[in-house]
Write a protein that holds these residues in place. Sequence first.
Motif, PDB file in Angstrom:
ATOM      1  N   PHE A  67       6.220   9.037  -1.911  1.00 57.59           N
ATOM      2  CA  PHE A  67       5.259   8.234  -1.178  1.00 57.59           C
ATOM      3  C   PHE A  67       5.872   7.653   0.094  1.00 57.59           C
ATOM      4  O   PHE A  67       7.082   7.423   0.165  1.00 57.59           O
ATOM      5  N   THR A  68       4.991   7.387   1.060  1.00 55.43           N
ATOM      6  CA  THR A  68       5.291   6.424   2.111  1.00 55.43           C
ATOM      7  C   THR A  68       4.688   5.096   1.673  1.00 55.43           C
ATOM      8  O   THR A  68       3.502   5.037   1.328  1.00 55.43           O
ATOM      9  N   ASP A  69       5.508   4.052   1.628  1.00 56.29           N
ATOM     10  CA  ASP A  69       5.050   2.729   1.201  1.00 56.29           C
ATOM     11  C   ASP A  69       5.003   1.783   2.386  1.00 56.29           C
ATOM     12  O   ASP A  69       5.806   1.885   3.324  1.00 56.29           O
ATOM     13  N   ASP A  96       0.861  -1.175   0.000  1.00 53.19           N
ATOM     14  CA  ASP A  96       0.000   0.000   0.000  1.00 53.19           C
ATOM     15  C   ASP A  96       0.901   1.229   0.000  1.00 53.19           C
ATOM     16  O   ASP A  96       2.109   1.133   0.294  1.00 53.19           O
ATOM     17  N   SER A  97       0.344   2.379  -0.351  1.00 51.69           N
ATOM     18  CA  SER A  97       1.162   3.591  -0.387  1.00 51.69           C
ATOM     19  C   SER A  97       0.320   4.805  -0.065  1.00 51.69           C
ATOM     20  O   SER A  97      -0.896   4.825  -0.274  1.00 51.69           O
ATOM     21  N   TRP A  98       0.999   5.834   0.473  1.00 51.85           N
ATOM     22  CA  TRP A  98       0.380   7.109   0.809  1.00 51.85           C
ATOM     23  C   TRP A  98       1.127   8.206   0.043  1.00 51.85           C
ATOM     24  O   TRP A  98       2.340   8.386   0.222  1.00 51.85           O
ATOM     25  N   TRP A 158       2.147  15.757   8.503  1.00 55.74           N
ATOM     26  CA  TRP A 158       1.637  14.766   7.548  1.00 55.74           C
ATOM     27  C   TRP A 158       2.178  13.386   7.880  1.00 55.74           C
ATOM     28  O   TRP A 158       1.434  12.399   7.840  1.00 55.74           O
ATOM     29  N   ALA A 187      -2.521   6.560  10.641  1.00 58.45           N
ATOM     30  CA  ALA A 187      -3.443   5.847   9.748  1.00 58.45           C
ATOM     31  C   ALA A 187      -2.951   4.435   9.452  1.00 58.45           C
ATOM     32  O   ALA A 187      -3.745   3.485   9.384  1.00 58.45           O
ATOM     33  N   ILE A 188      -1.644   4.280   9.282  1.00 59.63           N
ATOM     34  CA  ILE A 188      -1.071   2.954   9.021  1.00 59.63           C
ATOM     35  C   ILE A 188      -1.287   2.037  10.222  1.00 59.63           C
ATOM     36  O   ILE A 188      -1.699   0.881  10.083  1.00 59.63           O
ATOM     37  N   HIS A 242       2.463  11.752  -0.802  1.00 62.27           N
ATOM     38  CA  HIS A 242       2.814  12.959  -0.058  1.00 62.27           C
ATOM     39  C   HIS A 242       2.310  14.194  -0.816  1.00 62.27           C
ATOM     40  O   HIS A 242       2.286  14.205  -2.048  1.00 62.27           O
ATOM     41  N   THR A 297       0.047  10.110   8.834  1.00 61.51           N
ATOM     42  CA  THR A 297       0.144   8.918   8.002  1.00 61.51           C
ATOM     43  C   THR A 297       0.498   7.696   8.838  1.00 61.51           C
ATOM     44  O   THR A 297      -0.077   6.620   8.666  1.00 61.51           O
ATOM     45  N   ARG A 344      -4.898   0.988  10.476  1.00 64.40           N
ATOM     46  CA  ARG A 344      -5.305   0.031   9.450  1.00 64.40           C
ATOM     47  C   ARG A 344      -4.770  -1.365   9.694  1.00 64.40           C
ATOM     48  O   ARG A 344      -5.470  -2.349   9.503  1.00 64.40           O
TER      49      ARG A 344
END
Length: 362
Positions: free
Chosen positions: A46-48, A31-33, A198, A205-206, A35, A202, A209
Amino acid sequence: MFHSEDSFSANYTEARRKFREAAADAGGELDSWLHPEAGPDGGEIFTDVAWIGPSAATKVLVLISATHGVEGFCGSGAQVDLMRRGEVTGDADDLAFLLIHAINPYGFAWLRRTTHENIDLNRNWVDYAQPMPVNEGYRALHPALCPAVWTDETRAAGELALQTSEREIGRDATRNAYGAGQWEYPDGLFYGGTAPSWSRQTQTAIFDRWLGKARKVAIVDYHTGLGPLGFAEPIVTAPVGSPAYRRARSWYGATTRSTAGGLSVGARIEGDGLTGAIKLLPHAEVTPMALEYGTLPRREVINANREDNWLHSHGDPRGDGAQATKGRLRDAYFVDRTDWKGMVIGQSLQVFRQAVSGLSED
């Protein structure tokens, strides 16, 4: 043939590619977020995340890279190596691995220790509904450490201010004065910010999840820049004698140090991510640890941060001389030598196996 040194990368883009390839080969769920800012080449960053193991696992080992962006060269290399050598697998019935790559992708891509908000992510985990901590020691040092112009004279003036402080209040007190964190100067060093960054949002959220079912969590957060060259100190922020401290000490050995005890190479910081992780996971037994690898002498590291801070506060990150400044900061946090990389890999592997063993205990 597999070579551990090939797990390291020359830049963020290469590191991201190697991480995602290694995670896919290991059978990871990716998954990735995205930026909100672009990288220095204008590309997306991204944060992966890779989850490897049973989806319902209650025991999870979390590996985090690039809390301090430029330190991601080390952490990413260690993560990729563990996956490539087959240590990170989904074979266990109740054990999974959560690998968070470049939690501060801006700092990794731009060769900064901080986020795009100039926030030190490891000082950002405070309760912003409460009054911010006041760091009187940093207030006294700020003008000398963060001048409006960067010259040989202002660099030397900052060094003199630190030396004077060490004579007057001692080395440890001075280290805590400039390194513990501050919430007063947005253009200063070790700035904690006025709200969750941010990267903090993030990571929250990780965790929400992926770790909602976890009952036993170990965290290894890769860091560099403090201590003897190549030596990795396991650091915890939990108080000496606390359950988290005792678990970490029993898992990782006698070199494990608590910043709260004053014996670690790290400062006695506030708003750190390890303490933040425990608060994010009240339903789990959490054993968080920062693995801190030594690089250059402390004074060289702090000067590299001062120069980079000036570049982004008063200079031009794309202008003449910026590349040299970035090179000095990168060198302060990543020693591009085979022997140093070997020490990173060897100690990372040892800690990984110790954490797996600790998680497996009933």
